[in-house]
Structures are given as C-alpha cells and as structure tokens.
Scaffold this motif. Sequence first.
Motif, PDB file in Angstrom:
ATOM      1  N   SER A  45       0.820  -1.214   0.000  1.00  0.00           N
ATOM      2  CA  SER A  45       0.000   0.000   0.000  1.00  0.00           C
ATOM      3  C   SER A  45       0.852   1.263   0.000  1.00  0.00           C
ATOM      4  O   SER A  45       0.330   2.366  -0.058  1.00  0.00           O
ATOM      5  N   SER A  46       2.171   1.108   0.123  1.00  0.00           N
ATOM      6  CA  SER A  46       3.170   2.179   0.252  1.00  0.00           C
ATOM      7  C   SER A  46       3.219   2.742   1.673  1.00  0.00           C
ATOM      8  O   SER A  46       3.770   3.809   1.902  1.00  0.00           O
ATOM      9  N   ARG A  47       2.684   1.966   2.637  1.00  0.00           N
ATOM     10  CA  ARG A  47       2.830   2.349   4.049  1.00  0.00           C
ATOM     11  C   ARG A  47       4.302   2.231   4.429  1.00  0.00           C
ATOM     12  O   ARG A  47       4.923   1.204   4.180  1.00  0.00           O
ATOM     13  N   ILE A  48       4.857   3.300   4.998  1.00  0.00           N
ATOM     14  CA  ILE A  48       6.236   3.212   5.475  1.00  0.00           C
ATOM     15  C   ILE A  48       6.267   3.346   6.994  1.00  0.00           C
ATOM     16  O   ILE A  48       5.524   4.130   7.577  1.00  0.00           O
ATOM     17  N   SER A  49       7.126   2.564   7.617  1.00  0.00           N
ATOM     18  CA  SER A  49       7.354   2.691   9.046  1.00  0.00           C
ATOM     19  C   SER A  49       8.509   3.677   9.198  1.00  0.00           C
ATOM     20  O   SER A  49       9.668   3.359   8.929  1.00  0.00           O
ATOM     21  N   ILE A  50       8.133   4.897   9.589  1.00  0.00           N
ATOM     22  CA  ILE A  50       9.061   6.039   9.529  1.00  0.00           C
ATOM     23  C   ILE A  50      10.353   5.776  10.318  1.00  0.00           C
ATOM     24  O   ILE A  50      11.434   6.203   9.925  1.00  0.00           O
ATOM     25  N   ALA A  51      10.238   5.056  11.445  1.00  0.00           N
ATOM     26  CA  ALA A  51      11.418   4.876  12.308  1.00  0.00           C
ATOM     27  C   ALA A  51      12.511   4.032  11.651  1.00  0.00           C
ATOM     28  O   ALA A  51      13.630   3.961  12.169  1.00  0.00           O
ATOM     29  N   GLY A  52      12.202   3.402  10.517  1.00  0.00           N
ATOM     30  CA  GLY A  52      13.230   2.638   9.793  1.00  0.00           C
ATOM     31  C   GLY A  52      14.185   3.558   9.051  1.00  0.00           C
ATOM     32  O   GLY A  52      15.217   3.117   8.529  1.00  0.00           O
ATOM     33  N   LEU A  53      13.845   4.846   8.974  1.00  0.00           N
ATOM     34  CA  LEU A  53      14.733   5.812   8.318  1.00  0.00           C
ATOM     35  C   LEU A  53      15.746   6.340   9.333  1.00  0.00           C
ATOM     36  O   LEU A  53      15.513   6.277  10.541  1.00  0.00           O
ATOM     37  N   SER A  54      16.850   6.857   8.839  1.00  0.00           N
ATOM     38  CA  SER A  54      17.857   7.445   9.732  1.00  0.00           C
ATOM     39  C   SER A  54      18.674   8.435   8.908  1.00  0.00           C
ATOM     40  O   SER A  54      18.514   8.504   7.682  1.00  0.00           O
ATOM     41  N   ARG A  55      19.560   9.170   9.585  1.00  0.00           N
ATOM     42  CA  ARG A  55      20.412  10.114   8.841  1.00  0.00           C
ATOM     43  C   ARG A  55      21.268   9.360   7.815  1.00  0.00           C
ATOM     44  O   ARG A  55      21.574   9.853   6.758  1.00  0.00           O
ATOM     45  N   ASN A  56      21.614   8.112   8.148  1.00  0.00           N
ATOM     46  CA  ASN A  56      22.480   7.324   7.253  1.00  0.00           C
ATOM     47  C   ASN A  56      21.801   6.882   5.966  1.00  0.00           C
ATOM     48  O   ASN A  56      22.444   6.774   4.935  1.00  0.00           O
ATOM     49  N   ASN A  57      20.512   6.553   6.053  1.00  0.00           N
ATOM     50  CA  ASN A  57      19.888   6.002   4.839  1.00  0.00           C
ATOM     51  C   ASN A  57      18.911   6.962   4.160  1.00  0.00           C
ATOM     52  O   ASN A  57      18.358   6.652   3.118  1.00  0.00           O
ATOM     53  N   MET A  58      18.715   8.144   4.760  1.00  0.00           N
ATOM     54  CA  MET A  58      17.696   9.076   4.243  1.00  0.00           C
ATOM     55  C   MET A  58      17.971   9.503   2.799  1.00  0.00           C
ATOM     56  O   MET A  58      17.076   9.495   1.957  1.00  0.00           O
ATOM     57  N   ASP A  59      19.228   9.861   2.483  1.00  0.00           N
ATOM     58  CA  ASP A  59      19.525  10.352   1.132  1.00  0.00           C
ATOM     59  C   ASP A  59      19.337   9.246   0.102  1.00  0.00           C
ATOM     60  O   ASP A  59      18.778   9.466  -0.970  1.00  0.00           O
ATOM     61  N   TYR A  60      19.813   8.043   0.460  1.00  0.00           N
ATOM     62  CA  TYR A  60      19.656   6.910  -0.465  1.00  0.00           C
ATOM     63  C   TYR A  60      18.168   6.637  -0.694  1.00  0.00           C
ATOM     64  O   TYR A  60      17.721   6.439  -1.826  1.00  0.00           O
ATOM     65  N   PHE A  61      17.396   6.667   0.394  1.00  0.00           N
ATOM     66  CA  PHE A  61      15.955   6.406   0.265  1.00  0.00           C
ATOM     67  C   PHE A  61      15.298   7.447  -0.643  1.00  0.00           C
ATOM     68  O   PHE A  61      14.588   7.104  -1.589  1.00  0.00           O
ATOM     69  N   CYS A  62      15.569   8.719  -0.381  1.00  0.00           N
ATOM     70  CA  CYS A  62      14.885   9.777  -1.136  1.00  0.00           C
ATOM     71  C   CYS A  62      15.322   9.792  -2.601  1.00  0.00           C
ATOM     72  O   CYS A  62      14.494   9.984  -3.499  1.00  0.00           O
ATOM     73  N   ALA A  63      16.616   9.553  -2.837  1.00  0.00           N
ATOM     74  CA  ALA A  63      17.084   9.512  -4.225  1.00  0.00           C
ATOM     75  C   ALA A  63      16.419   8.342  -4.964  1.00  0.00           C
ATOM     76  O   ALA A  63      16.009   8.473  -6.127  1.00  0.00           O
ATOM     77  N   SER A  64      16.275   7.217  -4.282  1.00  0.00           N
ATOM     78  CA  SER A  64      15.652   6.042  -4.919  1.00  0.00           C
ATOM     79  C   SER A  64      14.189   6.319  -5.239  1.00  0.00           C
ATOM     80  O   SER A  64      13.707   5.987  -6.324  1.00  0.00           O
ATOM     81  N   VAL A  65      13.490   6.940  -4.291  1.00  0.00           N
ATOM     82  CA  VAL A  65      12.072   7.264  -4.528  1.00  0.00           C
ATOM     83  C   VAL A  65      11.970   8.223  -5.715  1.00  0.00           C
ATOM     84  O   VAL A  65      11.131   8.038  -6.611  1.00  0.00           O
TER      85      VAL A  65
END
Length: 398
Positions: A372-392
């Motif tokens: 459904s594209s539900r994300i569990s926000i706490a799985g994000l961190s300063r370390n993976n945020m840029d990779y996540f956002c660039a991928s999206v």
Amino acid sequence: MFDHLSSLPADPILGLLATYRADENPRKIDLGVGVYKDEAGHTPVLQAVKEAETRLLRSEETKAYVGPAGTAGFNTAMQELVLGAGHPALVGNRVRSAQTPGGCGALRVLAEFANRAKEHATIWVSDPTWANHVPLLGNAGLQIKSYPYYDRATSSLKFDAMVETLKQVGEGELVLFHACCHNPCGADLSREQWQVLAEMAQKQGFTPFIDMAYQGFGDSLDADAYGLRLMAESVPEMLVAASCSKNFGLYRERVGMAMAIYRDADSADRGQSQMLNVVRGNYSMPPNHGGAIVEAILTDAGLRANWEAELTEMRERINSLRSGLVESLEKAGAVGDFHFIQQQKGMFSFLGITPEQVQKLQQDYSIYMVDSSRISIAGLSRNNMDYFCASVAEVLES
Ligand code: LMR
C-alpha cells in the motif's frame, strides 16, 4: 486429514521481514513492520524495562498461575494510563479489564466477547485499517463493514464521508476507531471531529470499540488519549484494546489490555465473568512477565519518569524524521507534494506511490515497505535518508 490444505501467501506485513532479512544488499532499508528503531537501526530494550526486569528478578517469589485477568495491579495501572486517573467511568466503578497477549490478544478477546453479547454483530472499520484487524475481528464471528476514512488522492481525511456513512449505524453495532497514530495512514481525528463522533455514538447508540496501539507516539500520553477519554465520557458502553508493544517496547513479550466500560457496576461484574470465560476458553491466562514489567514501571515514580522520558525520545525522533523526510524528498527532486507526512502522527504514513513503484523499490533498491506504500518512519535514519529519497525520486520519474 491435512493433505488437502493449500498453502497461503505470507502475511503482508510479517512476510516482508523474512524477505528483507534474506536480502544481502548492504544498503537495504526496512520500512515494513511497525517496530521502533533508533538512529543505529536497533530496536532497543528501554532502560526503564531493563531496570524493572532487574527488580523483578530479585523480588519474584513464585511462578504460580496468575489467573485469566492477569494481576489487579497491572489492570488498575493500565486503566488509569488509558482513561486518566479519576475518569468518571473509573469513579463510577464501570470499568473491567484483562491483561492480554499483546494488543492482538485484546482485539480478539473483545471481538469474541462482543460476539457473545450479540452474535455476528456488525463492526465498522475504517477504510483503510490495519490489515490484521479484519481476521482478528472477523474470525471471532463479527461481520465487517467499512466506512470511508482516508483519501489517498489528497492524502487527507474523508471526514464528511465518514460521518455520512456512520449515520446509518445504530444500537447493537460496533464502530472501530484508532485512538491515535492511525495505522496505516497516520492521519488522526481532530478534537472537534472526536466531539462530532462522540455525539453521534451517544445519539445513535452504537458501541465504540477503540484500538489504542500507540499511546504516547503521537503528541503525548494524555493528548493521544483525548478522543478515547471523551468518547468514554459520552457513552454508557465501550470497548478498548490497548497495546504495550510500542510504547513500552515490549513487542515480543506480548502484553496488552482488553477493557470494557459498562452501564453500571452490576453489568460490569456480569460482563467481566463472560470476558474471563472467553480468555479461559482461548489461552487460559496471559503470560506474566510483560505485564509485571508494565505494572512495575507504572507504579514506581522513578521508573515511570524514566519510561516517559524514553517514550518522548522515541516520539521526537519519529517527528524529526517526518520533517527530515519531507525536506530530503524535496531536495532529491521527488515529484509530488509530501508535506502531509509532516502533519501525520505515529509510526506510519502512506508514501502515496503505486504498488508497482513499491515493487520496483524493493527489487531494484532493496527498500522494503508494504504494498500500500505504508512506510514505518522509524526505519529511516540520517544514514539512509539520502539513499531512500534519491531512490524514490528515481522510481517516480521512471
Ligand atoms: C504493524 O502494523 O506493522 C504492527 O502493528 C505489527 C503487526 O503485527 O502487524
């Protein structure tokens, strides 16, 4: 006897975890199951929990049965946490409860209890709701219908449509509400909206059934219980399933509470005898350890203060991740307006992308979220945020 059984697909939330664990990509990100993670990606045991366990280890004198309701100390402390000490329903001696194996145990016990009171009663659930609500309530015999709640196109509540649908609900029917931090969409009811719903419940006579799985993860322990407490002041009867999985970080200990509010003390005693009979016929009685930890924390001023501070830290981390996510998505050039994520509460939000895009994120980038594209926000961190956002951003453009 079992040969004809077909295999079922993995659970949409828990199944993801197994696939994530098997993924060898070092950049993989788990935004699936709703489990709090700290900046290092760990789900810590809270210090208050560790301290309570140390004390329990020293003071525990027996492993004898506790009984279907769990301990009186747990139940009193939890009723006060949920309703607030001095709530009119408590003062009126109209509240009874049982410690349960997690919030799921509470939902299931209450559903069976309601089904005893009225066989195959209808329960109205929000569209969308947590995927496991449907089997937990439906397998107990209740009939599920849904009311509109969240508009994916505008990423906001459909409150008028919700009210319009609920106008047809009357006595002998139940309406399931999420007390706070709506799972899966993160969009909560305002105080004014709770007021409207409380008046409807009072006037139309339906029974509110409130799932309180995230008390303390939205604004504060008290603010998150506002709607529930208001509802409990407005109606003669109500059901509440509370979970200690998230706010005490006691996920695997399985501790929660099934609570019912009755018209008067006499019906409360009769109702409780039924509730305990439901428990006895299911799992006999709850495991003790998790409940003993919660009781120890809630009844000791020092432990409680430490716990509340840790809970505040978890909540604030999630809230700052929410603003960080909106900012980083913008910076990465992701197409769309994601500001709604900042306004929403609790562990989850829908990112608002298609199931195909969710699949692509998993297959090509090792980023895991529910279809459904539900994300569990706490799985994000300063370390993976840029990779996540660039991928999206890449997936949205492709
Ligand atoms: C979730 O929604 O991810 C959690 O409530 C965990 C679960 O059991 O599904």
